[in-house]
Design a protein around this motif. Structure first.
Motif, PDB file in Angstrom:
ATOM      1  N   ALA A 133       3.177  71.558  73.105  1.00 45.52           N
ATOM      2  CA  ALA A 133       3.321  70.100  73.001  1.00 45.52           C
ATOM      3  C   ALA A 133       1.919  69.504  73.134  1.00 45.52           C
ATOM      4  N   THR A 134       1.549  69.030  74.304  1.00 47.49           N
ATOM      5  CA  THR A 134       0.222  68.434  74.496  1.00 47.49           C
ATOM      6  C   THR A 134      -0.865  69.477  74.724  1.00 47.49           C
ATOM      7  N   GLY A 135      -0.472  70.707  75.022  1.00 49.52           N
ATOM      8  CA  GLY A 135      -1.443  71.787  75.179  1.00 49.52           C
ATOM      9  C   GLY A 135      -1.929  72.018  76.590  1.00 49.52           C
ATOM     10  N   GLY A 136      -1.458  71.241  77.551  1.00 48.61           N
ATOM     11  CA  GLY A 136      -1.962  71.357  78.916  1.00 48.61           C
ATOM     12  C   GLY A 136      -1.764  72.717  79.553  1.00 48.61           C
ATOM     13  N   THR A 137      -0.579  73.275  79.432  1.00 47.21           N
ATOM     14  CA  THR A 137      -0.286  74.555  80.080  1.00 47.21           C
ATOM     15  C   THR A 137      -1.044  75.696  79.409  1.00 47.21           C
ATOM     16  N   LEU A 138      -1.057  75.724  78.092  1.00 49.13           N
ATOM     17  CA  LEU A 138      -1.815  76.769  77.404  1.00 49.13           C
ATOM     18  C   LEU A 138      -3.315  76.621  77.645  1.00 49.13           C
ATOM     19  N   TYR A 139      -3.788  75.391  77.735  1.00 47.74           N
ATOM     20  CA  TYR A 139      -5.198  75.160  78.043  1.00 47.74           C
ATOM     21  C   TYR A 139      -5.544  75.742  79.416  1.00 47.74           C
ATOM     22  N   ALA A 140      -4.665  75.511  80.390  1.00 52.28           N
ATOM     23  CA  ALA A 140      -4.887  76.046  81.736  1.00 52.28           C
ATOM     24  C   ALA A 140      -4.889  77.571  81.709  1.00 52.28           C
ATOM     25  N   ALA A 141      -3.977  78.161  80.950  1.00 48.88           N
ATOM     26  CA  ALA A 141      -3.932  79.618  80.855  1.00 48.88           C
ATOM     27  C   ALA A 141      -5.208  80.162  80.209  1.00 48.88           C
ATOM     28  N   CYS A 142      -5.709  79.496  79.188  1.00 49.85           N
ATOM     29  CA  CYS A 142      -6.981  79.897  78.576  1.00 49.85           C
ATOM     30  C   CYS A 142      -8.114  79.799  79.590  1.00 49.85           C
ATOM     31  N   ALA A 143      -8.104  78.740  80.401  1.00 51.03           N
ATOM     32  CA  ALA A 143      -9.135  78.575  81.434  1.00 51.03           C
ATOM     33  C   ALA A 143      -9.051  79.693  82.466  1.00 51.03           C
ATOM     34  N   LEU A 144      -7.836  80.096  82.822  1.00 50.97           N
ATOM     35  CA  LEU A 144      -7.678  81.230  83.748  1.00 50.97           C
ATOM     36  C   LEU A 144      -8.264  82.503  83.147  1.00 50.97           C
ATOM     37  N   MET A 145      -8.006  82.731  81.887  1.00 49.51           N
ATOM     38  CA  MET A 145      -8.541  83.929  81.230  1.00 49.51           C
ATOM     39  C   MET A 145     -10.066  83.876  81.184  1.00 49.51           C
ATOM     40  N   GLN A 146     -10.605  82.685  80.934  1.00 49.77           N
ATOM     41  CA  GLN A 146     -12.059  82.527  80.913  1.00 49.77           C
ATOM     42  C   GLN A 146     -12.643  82.800  82.302  1.00 49.77           C
ATOM     43  N   GLN A 147     -11.976  82.302  83.354  1.00 46.18           N
ATOM     44  CA  GLN A 147     -12.419  82.580  84.729  1.00 46.18           C
ATOM     45  C   GLN A 147     -12.480  84.073  84.994  1.00 46.18           C
ATOM     46  N   GLN A 148     -11.529  84.805  84.435  1.00 45.80           N
ATOM     47  CA  GLN A 148     -11.461  86.257  84.639  1.00 45.80           C
ATOM     48  C   GLN A 148     -12.338  87.010  83.640  1.00 45.80           C
ATOM     49  N   ARG A 149     -13.021  86.256  82.770  1.00 43.40           N
ATOM     50  CA  ARG A 149     -13.915  86.813  81.755  1.00 43.40           C
ATOM     51  C   ARG A 149     -13.183  87.706  80.752  1.00 43.40           C
ATOM     52  N   ALA A 150     -11.925  87.356  80.478  1.00 49.66           N
ATOM     53  CA  ALA A 150     -11.160  88.029  79.431  1.00 49.66           C
ATOM     54  C   ALA A 150     -11.403  87.305  78.115  1.00 49.66           C
ATOM     55  N   GLU A 151     -11.136  87.974  77.028  1.00 57.46           N
ATOM     56  CA  GLU A 151     -11.303  87.383  75.704  1.00 57.46           C
ATOM     57  C   GLU A 151      -9.938  86.959  75.167  1.00 57.46           C
ATOM     58  N   VAL A 152      -9.758  85.651  74.970  1.00 59.13           N
ATOM     59  CA  VAL A 152      -8.514  85.134  74.394  1.00 59.13           C
ATOM     60  C   VAL A 152      -8.600  85.273  72.882  1.00 59.13           C
ATOM     61  N   LEU A 153      -7.733  86.134  72.340  1.00 61.02           N
ATOM     62  CA  LEU A 153      -7.705  86.335  70.888  1.00 61.02           C
ATOM     63  C   LEU A 153      -6.963  85.210  70.192  1.00 61.02           C
ATOM     64  N   VAL A 158       6.659  79.703  69.716  1.00 57.13           N
ATOM     65  CA  VAL A 158       7.784  79.637  68.792  1.00 57.13           C
ATOM     66  C   VAL A 158       7.742  78.304  68.054  1.00 57.13           C
ATOM     67  N   MET A 159       7.519  77.205  68.811  1.00 60.06           N
ATOM     68  CA  MET A 159       7.533  75.859  68.216  1.00 60.06           C
ATOM     69  C   MET A 159       6.285  75.084  68.600  1.00 60.06           C
ATOM     70  N   GLU A 160       5.831  74.262  67.669  1.00 60.74           N
ATOM     71  CA  GLU A 160       4.699  73.373  67.920  1.00 60.74           C
ATOM     72  C   GLU A 160       5.105  71.953  67.528  1.00 60.74           C
ATOM     73  N   LEU A 161       4.869  71.018  68.424  1.00 59.32           N
ATOM     74  CA  LEU A 161       5.104  69.601  68.140  1.00 59.32           C
ATOM     75  C   LEU A 161       3.788  69.029  67.616  1.00 59.32           C
ATOM     76  N   LYS A 162       3.633  69.018  66.301  1.00 66.06           N
ATOM     77  CA  LYS A 162       2.358  68.706  65.647  1.00 66.06           C
ATOM     78  C   LYS A 162       1.819  67.322  65.999  1.00 66.06           C
ATOM     79  N   ASP A 163       2.698  66.335  66.145  1.00 68.78           N
ATOM     80  CA  ASP A 163       2.262  64.971  66.413  1.00 68.78           C
ATOM     81  C   ASP A 163       1.535  64.822  67.752  1.00 68.78           C
ATOM     82  N   LEU A 164       1.724  65.780  68.653  1.00 69.65           N
ATOM     83  CA  LEU A 164       1.088  65.690  69.972  1.00 69.65           C
ATOM     84  C   LEU A 164      -0.298  66.338  70.007  1.00 69.65           C
ATOM     85  N   ASN A 165      -0.701  66.982  68.908  1.00 70.92           N
ATOM     86  CA  ASN A 165      -2.062  67.519  68.736  1.00 70.92           C
ATOM     87  C   ASN A 165      -2.491  68.503  69.822  1.00 70.92           C
ATOM     88  N   GLY A 166      -1.565  69.275  70.345  1.00 74.11           N
ATOM     89  CA  GLY A 166      -1.904  70.253  71.379  1.00 74.11           C
ATOM     90  C   GLY A 166      -2.874  71.316  70.912  1.00 74.11           C
TER      91      GLY A 166
END
Length: 181
Positions: A133-153, A158-166
């Motif tokens: 939706a807005t991308g907040g949760t996935l953004y946080a998960a990406c930040a966690l991976m960055q903190q751990q120095r993992a590479e997010v591929l 399943v679904m994306e709400l395009k109008d919310l620009n997540g």
């Protein structure tokens, strides 16, 4: 896209139910429960995710699932790929030493966390959830991976709400969504 891919997407889309004005007026809630109830549709979701990952990435070390519906799709995909699965949970839900990151929600703030030893530096990870939706949760998960120095591929939903620009919030990370509304 192959005809069989179109058939699988049609099946998945046909099972998503729309509930207007839930959880509040003006919101259309997209319910994936019928997908989970159908072995054929659930298999179609995982097969399409697996196909995408195998076509786009040479090596994946872990699938990282977001609380809570990423826990439904993530282990199935990880098993198909022959890799491990890691949980990103809401703060306070994991035992042992954890790493967390705060993020904004439409209605407040939240924190996401992983166990400190869940992801090692340099590991290549795919993130998975049911909805962008807005991308907040996935953004946080990406930040966690960055903190751990993992590479997010990339990120799978399943679904994306395009109008919310997540997806814009997640750049430069690529988002692959099966359905867009």
């Amino acid at each position: 896209m192959a005809a069989s891919d179109d058939c699988r997407l049609d099946l998945i889309k046909s099972l998503v139910r729309a509930f207007p004005d839930f959880p509040k007026k003006g919101i259309i809630f997209r319910d994936i429960c019928p997908i989970l109830k159908s072995p054929e549709a659930l298999s179609a979701v995982i097969s399409l995710f697996e196909q995408h990952v195998r076509e786009k990435f040479q090596k994946v070390d872990l699938v990282v699932g977001l609380d809570a519906r990423g826990f439904l799709f993530g282990p199935l995909l990880a098993q198909r790929l022959g890799v491990g699965f890691v949980l990103v949970r809401k703060k306070g839900k994991l035992p042992g030493a954890t790493v967390s990151v705060a993020y904004d929600l439409e209605y407040g703030k939240a924190e996401a966390e992983i166990q400190e030893d869940a992801v090692s530096p340099g590991q290549k990870v795919i993130l998975i959830d049911d909805l962008l939706a807005t991308g907040g949760t996935l953004y946080a998960a990406c930040a966690l991976m960055q903190q751990q120095r993992a590479e997010v591929l990339g990120c799978l939903v399943v679904m994306e709400l395009k109008d919310l620009n997540g997806a814009d919030k997640l750049k430069p990370h690529h988002v692959h969504s099966l359905l867009q509304y």
